[in-house]
Write a protein that holds these residues in place. Structure first.
Motif, mmCIF file in Angstrom:
data_model
loop_
_atom_site.group_PDB
_atom_site.id
_atom_site.type_symbol
_atom_site.label_atom_id
_atom_site.label_comp_id
_atom_site.label_asym_id
_atom_site.label_seq_id
_atom_site.Cartn_x
_atom_site.Cartn_y
_atom_site.Cartn_z
ATOM 1 N N GLU A 318 9.949 -7.167 -2.445
ATOM 2 C CA GLU A 318 9.173 -6.859 -3.646
ATOM 3 C C GLU A 318 7.679 -6.945 -3.358
ATOM 4 O OE1 GLU A 318 10.888 -9.838 -6.261
ATOM 5 O OE2 GLU A 318 11.884 -8.246 -7.398
ATOM 6 N N SER A 319 6.941 -6.089 -4.019
ATOM 7 C CA SER A 319 5.479 -6.088 -3.884
ATOM 8 C C SER A 319 4.850 -6.383 -5.237
ATOM 9 C CB SER A 319 5.000 -4.731 -3.364
ATOM 10 O OG SER A 319 3.586 -4.672 -3.355
ATOM 11 N N ASP A 320 3.675 -6.995 -5.202
ATOM 12 C CA ASP A 320 2.975 -7.289 -6.459
ATOM 13 C C ASP A 320 1.955 -6.200 -6.789
ATOM 14 O OD1 ASP A 320 1.149 -7.734 -4.487
ATOM 15 O OD2 ASP A 320 0.805 -9.855 -4.946
ATOM 16 N N THR A 321 2.043 -5.087 -6.044
ATOM 17 C CA THR A 321 1.126 -3.962 -6.254
ATOM 18 C C THR A 321 1.939 -2.691 -6.469
ATOM 19 O OG1 THR A 321 -0.456 -5.029 -4.760
ATOM 20 C CG2 THR A 321 -0.840 -2.702 -5.277
ATOM 21 N N GLU A 323 3.527 0.895 -6.116
ATOM 22 C CA GLU A 323 3.889 1.650 -4.912
ATOM 23 C C GLU A 323 2.945 2.824 -4.687
ATOM 24 O OE1 GLU A 323 7.928 2.895 -4.858
ATOM 25 O OE2 GLU A 323 8.746 0.868 -4.752
ATOM 26 N N SER A 324 2.711 3.122 -3.411
ATOM 27 C CA SER A 324 1.907 4.281 -3.019
ATOM 28 C C SER A 324 2.809 5.240 -2.255
ATOM 29 C CB SER A 324 0.736 3.837 -2.137
ATOM 30 O OG SER A 324 0.070 4.951 -1.593
ATOM 31 N N GLY A 592 5.388 -2.115 3.800
ATOM 32 C CA GLY A 592 4.554 -3.117 3.167
ATOM 33 C C GLY A 592 3.200 -2.561 2.773
ATOM 34 N N LEU A 593 2.616 -1.739 3.649
ATOM 35 C CA LEU A 593 1.317 -1.131 3.347
ATOM 36 C C LEU A 593 1.415 -0.166 2.168
ATOM 37 C CD1 LEU A 593 0.095 -0.417 6.998
ATOM 38 C CD2 LEU A 593 -0.841 -2.119 5.424
ATOM 39 N N HIS A 595 3.454 -0.714 -0.234
ATOM 40 C CA HIS A 595 3.861 -1.580 -1.358
ATOM 41 C C HIS A 595 5.225 -1.183 -1.925
ATOM 42 C CE1 HIS A 595 -0.235 -3.020 -1.126
ATOM 43 N NE2 HIS A 595 -0.698 -1.802 -1.352
ATOM 44 N N ASP A 597 8.966 -1.431 -3.081
ATOM 45 C CA ASP A 597 10.026 -2.354 -3.512
ATOM 46 C C ASP A 597 11.345 -1.720 -3.072
ATOM 47 O OD1 ASP A 597 8.211 -4.034 -4.831
ATOM 48 O OD2 ASP A 597 8.330 -2.856 -6.667
ATOM 49 N N ASP A 606 7.771 -7.139 7.904
ATOM 50 C CA ASP A 606 6.370 -6.801 7.681
ATOM 51 C C ASP A 606 5.529 -7.901 8.320
ATOM 52 O OD1 ASP A 606 3.814 -6.320 6.788
ATOM 53 O OD2 ASP A 606 4.363 -6.097 4.669
ATOM 54 N N LYS A 609 2.697 -9.993 6.428
ATOM 55 C CA LYS A 609 3.009 -11.007 5.417
ATOM 56 C C LYS A 609 2.789 -12.409 5.996
ATOM 57 C CE LYS A 609 4.449 -8.124 2.231
ATOM 58 N NZ LYS A 609 3.604 -7.844 1.058
#
Length: 696
Positions: A318-321, A323-324, A592-593, A595, A597, A606, A609
């Motif tokens: 999971e990411s806190d940002t 997604e790109s 990870g870069l 973002h 999930d 990653d 991290k």
């Protein structure tokens, strides 16, 4: 009776082969490593079915003897046929000697080997043609040489099977196949391990003695050469047995089903086992390597992945940002060692573009390739799991519907493609990537006008990149992000590429030229890509598939696994990651870069991290290594474990982050924690593949 004598070369050699095989089974039956007792039924199975299997294997192996014998005749030396045949051999010799034959596309020793063979064949044919008075004598010595070769190979195989059993307690398996791949290491090991000169001196002496007796009983064939009708009868008999053998051999192999492994191994024919090893490409981790209880292995793995549960690697990332969904282009460069680049100490300026691009990218300075073949590199960046024993997953039968980087991208709505300038059937890439949801773009997708230069490996890198730009321009119009994995081919022997591109002509066929042309092609690709509307919305990932060479003084020389890798993001400031990492970590880091999930099964992590614990995996087909805490731990067949302390061997004028040479000294006191951690990684990866837990 006369026709029976015409078969004498076959049955005399067959009898010799059966005797050697029978004696070998007796020796292995009572060998100290054969720690088992056998019932009468098991013993009858070992020797009875074993000898039947040997018969059919000999039939297949004698195909070259049959071809040689049926072409023995006097009529082909008559005028004008003799001169026509000789002219053909001479022209063929000159064609290969010209250096412009199709064989030269492969490079290496192949053209020289074929040239020598054709030269010998031409010379012998000329002698038999122009010296009719000596024809019988010449033919006799040629016949004797063929018999000698068969006797030598039978004895050599017997010796090899004995030494292999002495080492591993089984008939040939994938390790034996591996020995053909790593010839330098294997020959060196044999030279150091056995009294080679006495053994081979005795071998040639014994071969000569047996050849004399077999020749004496078989020369009736050349003293009275069979007529055409007799050769037809011999051929009909042989072809019939050959076809029966093709069915009988695998059928007999199914009877090797005893619960006692030694019964199966002793019953088996070594040559057929060798063939199966080629076909199956398997080396069972649980049979040949040190193991720990599976529960313990996954418990240790949980220290790396705290949020996994049970005997698998399933977890949620999971990411806190937000997604790109940028486009991603992954370029794996053929045979590209770190030492080719300026930062790592190269002073030949053969990678000027990549040297420059790396300074504008997120650069990983301490990354290691998982293996030393292309399929290992492709496996690492596609499946992101450690290199398991035996052949790469790419070339295994069970290679489809795996959890892959392409699968993650497809879940995010990406178009997913694998692009390769050669024939994707090579190394099973077509089967692997199509079976994992990738669309394939390979040489067959090119129109004639799109190919400006090609060699045996495929179109040159420039042509591949030109095609890639066209494909990506079309994809960009679909309003969907794309993930394209491009595999290069030009930096590979024979290192031929278009002339007048770089200052090293392609005709020279040099490694430096291959590297520099690869760099030149990448520069052109980025120049073209930078003009496209999708460029600024694309992440470019560049990494080698493996190093240019794997040979070294040590079992797993670290410098032969160190590869360059970096991620270029237009408009993003450059960074440097100096953490120890593996090739399998690269794509999880990309996710990870971006973002992402996602639900992951990857062993790769990653590395950016904070919870990442530096380590790297390096391996051959049989030696499985883990680098951690300046210690290299190696797992090998026969449950062997070796550990080496790593001391940096600093080179002048190279920054600390780019030092690649290490001295490997045996560890005096075992690091049991690292041994167990190494086992946990490789055992759990092998278990997940075996139990089909790594599927989508």
């Amino acid at each position: 009776m006369n026709f029976y004598k015409k078969l004498s070369p076959f049955y005399n050699l067959a009898l010799f082969y059966f005797i050697i095989s029978f004696l070998l089974r007796i020796v292995l039956f009572f060998h100290p490593i054969t720690q088992s007792s056998f019932t009468i039924i098991q013993s009858l199975k070992i020797f009875g079915l074993g000898i039947i299997s040997d018969f059919f294997v000999f039939v297949i192996a004698s195909v070259f003897l049959w071809l040689y014998l049926i072409f023995i005749s006097n009529s082909k030396y008559n005028k004008p046929s003799g001169y026509i045949i000789l002219s053909f051999f001479v022209l063929l010799f000159l064609y290969i000697a010209s250096g412009k034959s199709i064989l030269d596309e492969y490079g290496g020793a192949l053209p020289r080997i074929v040239l020598i063979f054709i030269g010998i064949k031409t010379t012998l044919f000329a002698l038999l043609l122009f010296l009719p008075k000596h024809r019988d004598k010449i033919r006799f010595w040629l016949f004797a040489f063929v018999i000698f070769l068969y006797v030598l190979l039978i004895l050599q195989n017997g010796l090899s099977e004995y030494f292999f059993w002495n080492e591993f307690g089984v008939k040939y398996n994938f390790i034996a196949v591996n020995y053909l791949i790593y010839t330098n290491e294997v020959i060196g090991n044999i030279m150091e391990s056995y009294p080679v000169v006495p053994i081979f001196s005795a071998l040639f002496l014994v071969t000569g003695i047996f050849t004399y007796f077999i020749l004496k009983k078989s020369r009736a064939y050349i003293n009275d050469i069979p007529t055409f009708s007799e050769k037809l009868k011999i051929s009909a008999l042989y072809i019939g047995l050959f076809l029966i053998s093709l069915i009988a051999i695998p059928t007999l192999a199914t009877t090797e089903n005893s619960k006692n492994v030694f019964v199966n191994e002793l019953q088996a024919n070594g040559l057929y086992k060798f063939y199966l090893a080629f076909e199956n490409n398997k080396l069972d981790y649980f049979k040949f390597y040190k193991t720990i209880p599976n529960e313990k292995a996954f418990a240790i793995l949980k220290q790396q992945f705290p949020n996994i549960s049970g005997e698998n690697t399933s977890r949620v990332i999971e990411s806190d940002t937000a997604e790109s969904h940028k486009n991603v282009v992954l370029i794996t460069i053929e045979s590209y060692s770190a030492e080719f680049m300026k930062q790592y100490g190269n002073k030949e300026n053969i990678t000027p573009f990549l040297d420059s691009l790396s300074q504008k990218s997120l650069q990983f300075t301490n990354l290691y390739a998982a293996g030393n073949r292309t399929v290992r590199g492709l496996e690492a960046v596609t499946l992101c799991l450690p290199p398991t024993a035996g052949e790469s997953v790419v070339k295994r039968e069970d290679n489809k519907n795996k959890f892959s980087t392409g699968a993650v991208f497809k879940q995010k709505g990406y178009n997913v493609k694998f692009m390769y300038g050669g024939d994707a059937f090579f190394d099973n890439m077509q089967d692997f990537y199509s079976g994992n949801g990738y669309q394939i773009i390979d040489k067959s997708s090119f129109s004639p006008e799109e190919i400006t230069f090609s060699n045996v490996w495929g179109v040159c890198d420039e042509d591949m990149y030109n095609k890639a730009i066209k494909v990506m321009n079309a994809e960009a119009k679909e309003n969907k992000p794309f993930f394209n994995h491009i595999m290069t081919v030009s930096n590979h022997r024979p290192f031929t590429y278009p002339n007048n591109k770089i200052d090293i002509p392609g005709d020279i066929k040099s490694r430096d030229g291959g590297v520099k042309y690869t760099d030149y092609s990448l520069k052109k690709f980025f120049a073209m890509a930078s003009k496209q509307p999708w460029f600024n919305n694309t992440v470019f990932v560049i990494v080698a598939d493996h190093c240019a060479s794997s040979a070294g003084k040590t079992q797993l020389p670290l410098d032969k696994y160190r590869i360059p890798a970096f991620i270029y993001r237009p408009g993003v400031n450059p960074e440097k990651c100096t953490k120890l990492m593996s090739q399998i970590d690269l794509m999880p880091t990309v996710f990870g870069l971006l973002h992402f999930d996602y639900h992951s099964k990857f062993f790769g992590q990653d590395v950016l991290k904070p919870h990442y614990k530096p380590r790297a995996f390096i391996a051959t087909y049989q030696d499985l290594g883990l680098i951690k805490d300046n210690v290299l731990t190696i797992l090998s067949p026969k449950q062997q474990v070796r550990q080496f302390h790593l001391t940096m061997n600093k080179k002048e004028d190279i920054a600390h982050d780019y030092q690649i040479y290490y001295d490997e000294k045996p560890l005096k006191t075992e690091r049991t924690d690292l041994v167990n951690e190494t086992i946990s990684f490789y055992q759990t990866a092998s278990d997940m593949l075996k139990q089909k837990k790594y599927q989508m």
